[in-house]
Every structure is written in structure tokens, then in C-alpha cells.
Motif scaffolding. Structure first.
Motif, mmCIF file in Angstrom:
data_model
loop_
_atom_site.group_PDB
_atom_site.id
_atom_site.type_symbol
_atom_site.label_atom_id
_atom_site.label_comp_id
_atom_site.label_asym_id
_atom_site.label_seq_id
_atom_site.Cartn_x
_atom_site.Cartn_y
_atom_site.Cartn_z
ATOM 1 N N SER A 75 -46.408 30.384 -53.348
ATOM 2 C CA SER A 75 -47.249 29.553 -52.475
ATOM 3 C C SER A 75 -46.396 29.030 -51.327
ATOM 4 O O SER A 75 -45.338 28.443 -51.553
ATOM 5 C CB SER A 75 -47.840 28.383 -53.265
ATOM 6 O OG SER A 75 -48.638 28.853 -54.331
ATOM 7 N N PRO A 76 -46.852 29.211 -50.086
ATOM 8 C CA PRO A 76 -45.997 28.895 -48.948
ATOM 9 C C PRO A 76 -46.085 27.446 -48.509
ATOM 10 O O PRO A 76 -46.982 26.699 -48.906
ATOM 11 C CB PRO A 76 -46.566 29.810 -47.857
ATOM 12 C CG PRO A 76 -48.036 29.876 -48.186
ATOM 13 C CD PRO A 76 -48.115 29.845 -49.689
ATOM 14 N N THR A 77 -45.141 27.065 -47.653
ATOM 15 C CA THR A 77 -45.269 25.833 -46.876
ATOM 16 C C THR A 77 -46.131 26.165 -45.652
ATOM 17 O O THR A 77 -46.371 27.339 -45.367
ATOM 18 C CB THR A 77 -43.903 25.328 -46.398
ATOM 19 O OG1 THR A 77 -43.372 26.263 -45.449
ATOM 20 C CG2 THR A 77 -42.933 25.178 -47.554
ATOM 21 N N THR A 500 -57.690 28.055 -50.321
ATOM 22 C CA THR A 500 -56.484 27.572 -49.672
ATOM 23 C C THR A 500 -55.259 28.351 -50.137
ATOM 24 O O THR A 500 -55.154 28.708 -51.316
ATOM 25 C CB THR A 500 -56.254 26.071 -49.936
ATOM 26 O OG1 THR A 500 -55.005 25.680 -49.350
ATOM 27 C CG2 THR A 500 -56.216 25.765 -51.425
ATOM 28 N N GLN A 501 -54.334 28.607 -49.208
ATOM 29 C CA GLN A 501 -53.114 29.322 -49.554
ATOM 30 C C GLN A 501 -52.035 28.415 -50.132
ATOM 31 O O GLN A 501 -51.005 28.887 -50.625
ATOM 32 C CB GLN A 501 -52.551 30.040 -48.321
ATOM 33 C CG GLN A 501 -52.125 29.130 -47.180
ATOM 34 C CD GLN A 501 -53.229 28.876 -46.180
ATOM 35 O OE1 GLN A 501 -54.405 28.806 -46.539
ATOM 36 N NE2 GLN A 501 -52.852 28.754 -44.912
ATOM 37 N N ASP A 507 -57.798 22.926 -54.005
ATOM 38 C CA ASP A 507 -57.380 21.681 -53.367
ATOM 39 C C ASP A 507 -55.950 21.860 -52.862
ATOM 40 O O ASP A 507 -55.007 21.978 -53.647
ATOM 41 C CB ASP A 507 -57.455 20.529 -54.363
ATOM 42 C CG ASP A 507 -57.014 19.194 -53.764
ATOM 43 O OD1 ASP A 507 -56.620 19.166 -52.585
ATOM 44 O OD2 ASP A 507 -57.058 18.196 -54.500
ATOM 45 N N ALA A 508 -55.775 21.897 -51.539
ATOM 46 C CA ALA A 508 -54.463 22.164 -50.946
ATOM 47 C C ALA A 508 -53.405 21.156 -51.350
ATOM 48 O O ALA A 508 -52.201 21.430 -51.241
ATOM 49 C CB ALA A 508 -54.583 22.199 -49.420
ATOM 50 N N GLY A 538 -63.856 25.399 -52.275
ATOM 51 C CA GLY A 538 -63.370 24.173 -51.653
ATOM 52 C C GLY A 538 -63.889 24.008 -50.246
ATOM 53 O O GLY A 538 -65.064 24.204 -49.957
ATOM 54 N N ASN A 539 -62.970 23.669 -49.325
ATOM 55 C CA ASN A 539 -63.367 23.491 -47.926
ATOM 56 C C ASN A 539 -62.746 24.539 -47.017
ATOM 57 O O ASN A 539 -62.543 24.295 -45.823
ATOM 58 C CB ASN A 539 -62.989 22.082 -47.442
ATOM 59 C CG ASN A 539 -61.487 21.821 -47.554
ATOM 60 O OD1 ASN A 539 -60.726 22.676 -47.979
ATOM 61 N ND2 ASN A 539 -61.075 20.619 -47.176
ATOM 62 N N VAL A 540 -62.422 25.715 -47.558
ATOM 63 C CA VAL A 540 -61.832 26.776 -46.741
ATOM 64 C C VAL A 540 -62.810 27.190 -45.651
ATOM 65 O O VAL A 540 -64.024 27.228 -45.866
ATOM 66 C CB VAL A 540 -61.425 27.985 -47.611
ATOM 67 C CG1 VAL A 540 -62.640 28.723 -48.158
ATOM 68 C CG2 VAL A 540 -60.520 28.939 -46.854
#
Length: 567
Positions: A75-77, A500-501, A507-508, A538-540
Motif C-alpha cells: 500500500s503506497p503513500t 482507495t489505494q 477507508d483510506a 466507500g467514497n472512491v
């Protein structure tokens, strides 16, 4: 490699010389594209030059396929972790080791280029060039896709205006318009205003071009006629009697295919070390399938002994979709999976703030290793060897790198430090050797689900076996949509999770490796031509917005045409 040999950047390894990516690319020695094509093994009738340093490819004869390496990541920043950089550097290292290797990457979208992340052509000494062209207009593929998509939208509205012979319900038209820009103001719009001659008033909206079904279709099509057939299947909306209406019924599949006749051809460029690179297609992995085109990957496989390709964002997004959506069409699984990890992303997932990621923190790193473990487990369940590439940054300590290596060994993998940003292919020679050795380890591919599994089964397996969650929940709208899909026999399609990525959950803010969570699916989108169903969680969003300070604010050009700030 460079026109000015003083720019070999030996000092960059230690953070002394800080040339930008675009400055490095501008000082690179670029081979004429026919020389790159010759190195790739193309005959003169198999490539069409686009200027001096780019070309379109159409193979005229079939060759035997080589081995395939998939590069994915933890999982990236928000800044990304250098997955493309490692992909390019690994390919350069393989060629340095005497193994004929090619790169296959996605095309960058100008949304992120002008928005938060910047360009997507690798970085430092591991880049594909011409960097500025690739990040901007390139060979016009995205413009062709945007034009074709919006032409279809115009044809739909014209059909409404001209008596609505297909009896389309204006409230149930699902085909929006697209733009390759992050523009939140266009997410929801009203069109057809201005009187009787200006169309039928209705609500609509814009998505970003990479979210277009045409982008997904282009990247999954096996040839021009497959592209046309898939376009015919696109569902543009429903009648007043709730029956689906397709492009075939509108009668414009041929025209749209004509607009994409060149865009379907893979693009040939080169790395800084003149490794042939195919860059084609650009779907995002958080809202689409996140992989480069089947045609580009297949072309590279036929031309090289090893093809190094990547899938967008983390293994939970692009990695899973590569395995479960692209492989059945491509017909070849990766021989090796390389999972890119960075010290900073692991510390971020372990609770360290973004402002302090350059500071050593073994406690945060230890906590964040749970994220690496879950991604490793997710990729290992497909039955193929998985290696870890530690994309090293200047601020990383030897103790932090050693901790990751020990952890990977305890979880059935080996981690290799890579320094491709500062050293190019030279910085990934050990990883290249490990990839070659692992590729000889014959193991059967184990898909996550079967094609005829129920839609609910596919959802559950993705959530539990890839994300590590407990299950999913369909909102009322999504439940009703699934009823419609089942009534028309669409429910056996593969699933594209739009998520979310930054988290395994939807949930990010839930970083690391959250447990016992539920994935909330608010609605479903049918991509009948592409052949999958998108589950929006979610809210993507399918039309991103720009950040407070966009990357566009630092991009400029001088009187000589020299670009700055494009990184």
C-alpha cells in the motif's frame, strides 16, 4: 547514456547532485526509434515511426512467448513508491546481465501529471524516454479515446433529439462524458439546456478518461475486430421498459472503432539504457483494471526472453486485477511476482506521520510490516514465486533495510535492496539474478475464483483472501442493480473493485493491515463491452479533484522549449 558524460550522477547516490527527473531525461542520449526497433527484433514492416523517438507496432508474424514478470507493490503513500522505477530498473538490469528483456507499462494520465503524483515514467536513472512526451500528449491515444467516448455521448443525445427511436429513458442513460483532467466541478452536470434546438435536458456528468469503458476495452482487446465486437456490447442505457440499449443498436460501433484504429497499436519507446519499452493503455487500478494492454504485453512476450510489466497501486488493486482479469485473456500467468516495498511506506502504514517519514523509526517500521505480510500472502496464494524489491531512498538506514529482509525471509520470500533511482540497472543486478532463478521454478497458477462462480462468491473471495476483511455489504442501490444484472445474465463477469489505494479497507485512514472490516459497496457499474462489473466502494471517485497545490503550479517552459518541473 548521456550526451554530457559529466551527468552520470555518481554523486546522486548520496544526495549530493539533485537533478530532477526531467533534467536527467533531457540530457539523455536518445536512440533513433528504428535502432530501438531493431534491438527489439522488429522487422521494418512491423513498426510505424511517430517522429524520431516513438513508434506504433503491429506484429506481422507470431513468435514464441518468453517469460513474464509482474511488478506490484505494498500500500503506497500519497507520493507513490517507485513501482514503475523498479520495473524499468529491473529490465535494464536484466539486459545488463545479457538477458533479452522488454518493459511493458501503462500510459500516464494528465490528471495525475497535473495533479498530485506528477509523471509516471519511472524516475532518476530508471526512466522511459522521451519523458515529457510520454507524460503529455505522446502518440495521441488518450485524445483518441476521449474523442471516441464523447462522440458516442453526442450520438446518444442526438438520438434523443431526433425522435428517440430506441426509446431510451433520459433518466437511465449511463454513458457519461470524459476528460483527461482532474475536474471535480464536472462530476455532476445538467445538459441540454437552452431551448428546443439544444438537446433534451437531463442530468449527466464527467469521468476521467482512464475510467472510460473504452479505455478498459482498448486494454483488453486482442485485435481490431475484438475491439469492435466489445464496443458493440457496451450498454449505454435503458428503455422506458427497462430493457438495455447497446452501441450495436445505435449503429455506431464501426465509426468508434475507426477513431481507435491507431490507438489500439502499442507504442514503442526506450529506457535511459535503451531497453525497448512498450507503453500502452492507462486504466487506473483504483477505479478500473489498472494494467497495460493485453496487446502490448503479448507483443513484448513475443519479442523478448523476459517481459517486465507492472500493475497499478498495491497488490490488492492492480495485482489482483492482473491475476483475475488480464491473465484469462492474455493466456499466460506471471512466472515471478516482484512486490515493491519502501521503508517510508511501511513506516507510514506503521503510524509515522508523512512529515517525518525521512526520519529513522524502527518501531513504526516494525508495525508497518503487517502491510507487507498481507500483500505477500495475497500474491503467494496465486501459486507463483514472490520476491520483494526494497526501493531504497537516500534517507533509509541499513538497520531498516535489514529488518525488512529478515521479515520477508520469515514469510516465505526474499527481499533484495534496489538502488535503480540512483544507479539505473546496475542497482538491481541481484534482484535480476533472483528473478531469473525464480522463473525456472515451475509452479501452477491458482486463480482466486472460477469464471462461473457467483458474483457474490467473487466479491467475498476478494475481500477475505486478498484484503483480509470479514465480508462485504451491498447498499440498496447496489442490490437493485445486481437484480437487474442477474436478470440479463451479466452476473458471472469478473469483478473490478473500485477502492482507495491507501488501505485494504474502503477507508483510506485505516492503514497497515486492518482486521474484521466490512467493504461497503454503494453501487455497481456494468462494463459489458470490457466484460466486468465495477463495484464502487466507500467514497472512491471516477472523476478525481485537484489538490490544494497542483503539480501544474511548478511546471513551466522557457523560450527554447525546455520544460521544468515535470517529475
Amino acid at each position: 547514456m548521456f550526451k554530457d558524460k559529466s551527468l552520470l550522477l555518481s554523486g546522486r547516490k548520496w544526495g549530493i547532485v539533485m537533478l530532477s527527473d526531467v533534467e536527467i531525461a533531457q540530457n539523455a542520449e536518445i536512440w533513433p526509434i528504428d535502432r530501438v526497433a531493431e534491438r527489439a527484433g522488429l522487422t521494418p514492416d512491423e513498426f510505424e515511426p511517430y517522429g524520431r523517438d516513438k513508434a506504433k507496432i503491429t506484429l506481422q508474424k507470431k513468435r514464441a512467448r518468453g517469460k513474464l514478470v509482474l511488478v506490484t507493490a505494498i500500500s503506497p503513500t500519497p507520493a507513490g513508491e517507485g513501482k514503475s522505477t523498479v520495473t524499468v530498473g529491473l529490465a535494464d538490469a536484466m539486459n545488463q546481465a545479457g538477458v533479452k528483456t522488454m518493459v511493458a507499462l501503462r500510459e500516464p494520465s494528465m490528471g495525475p501529471v497535473m495533479g498530485l503524483k506528477g509523471g509516471a515514467t519511472g524516475g532518476g536513472m530508471a526512466q522511459v524516454i522521451p519523458m515529457a512526451d510520454i507524460n503529455l500528449h505522446f502518440t495521441g491515444d488518450f485524445h483518441a479515446l476521449t474523442s471516441a467516448h464523447n462522440t458516442l455521448a453526442a450520438l446518444i443525445d442526438n438520438s434523443l433529439q431526433q425522435g428517440n427511436p430506441l426509446q431510451l429513458n433520459p433518466r437511465r442513460i449511463v454513458w457519461k462524458r470524459v476528460l483527461d483532467v482532474n475536474d471535480r466541478a464536472l462530476r455532476h452536470i445538467n445538459i441540454g439546456l437552452g431551448g428546443m434546438t439544444s438537446g433534451i435536458p437531463r442530468e449527466s456528468g464527467f469521468d476521467i478518461t482512464v475510467a472510460s469503458e473504452l479505455m478498459a476495452i482498448l486494454t483488453l482487446s486482442q485485435d481490431l475486430m475484438d475491439l469492435r465486437t466489445r464496443i458493440e456490447r457496451i450498454v449505454i442505457g435503458y428503455t422506458y421498459d427497462n430493457e438495455p440499449v447497446t452501441v450495436a443498436q445505435l449503429g455506431v460501433a464501426g465509426a468508434l472503432t475507426v477513431m481507435l484504429k491507431d490507438a489500439i497499436k502499442p507504442n514503442l519507446v526506450q529506457t535511459l539504457e535503451h531497453t525497448p519499452a512498450l507503453i500502452h493503455g492507462g486504466p487506473f487500478a483504483n477505479i478500473a483494471q489498472g494494467t497495460n494492454s493485453v496487446l502490448a504485453t503479448d507483443t513484448a512476450l513475443q519479442l523478448a526472453d523476459f517481459t517486465i510489466t507492472e500493475a497499478g497501486f498495491g497488490a490488492d488493486l492492480g495485482g489482483e486485477k492482473f491475476m483475475d482479469i488480464k491473465i484469462p485473456i492474455l493466456g499466460q500467468a506471471p512466472d515471478v511476482v516482484v512486490l515493491v516495498a519502501t521503508v517510508r511506506a511501511l513506516k507510514y502504514n506503521g503510524g509515522q506521520s508523512r512529515e517525518n517519514l525521512q526520519n529513522p523509526d524502527l518501531k513504526a517500521l516494525q508495525a508497518g510490516l503487517k502491510n507487507l505480510a498481507r500483500h505477500l500472502q495475497a500474491m503467494q496464494r496465486y501459486g507463483k514465486p514472490v520476491l520483494v524489491a526494497i526501493n531504497r531512498f537516500v534517507t533509509d538506514t541499513d538497520e531498516e533495510v535489514a529488518l525488512i529482509q529478515q521479515f520477508a525471509a520469515q514469510h516465505g520470500s526474499q527481499a533484495y535492496e534496489t538502488n535503480v533511482w540512483s544507479q539505473g540497472g546496475q542497482g538491481a543486478l541481484k534482484l535480476a539474478q533472483a528473478v531469473q532463478e525464480a522463473a525456472d521454478n515451475e509452479q501452477n497458477f491458482q486463480p482466486l475464483y472460477q469464471a462461473d462462480d457467483a458474483f457474490e462468491t467473487k466479491l467475498q473471495k476478494i475481500v477475505t483472501e486478498i484484503y483480509g476483511g470479514r465480508g462485504y455489504e451491498l447498499a440498496p442501490k447496489a442490490q437493485q442493480q445486481l437484480v437487474t444484472f442477474k436478470a440479463h445474465g451479466w452476473d458471472k463477469m469478473p469483478v473490478v473493485m473500485a477502492k482507495t489505494q491507501y488501505s485494504f479497507s474502503d477507508d483510506a485512514k485505516q492503514l497497515g493491515a486492518p482486521e474484521d472490516f466490512i467493504i461497503h459497496i454503494r453501487e455497481l457499474e456494468l462494463k459489458n463491452g470490457a466484460g466486468f462489473i465495477v463495484a464502487l466502494t466507500g467514497n472512491v471517485l471516477t472523476m478525481p479533484g485537484l489538490p490544494e497545490v497542483p503539480a501544474a503550479n511548478r511546471i513551466d517552459i522557457d523560450a527554447h522549449g525546455r520544460i521544468t518541473g515535470l517529475d
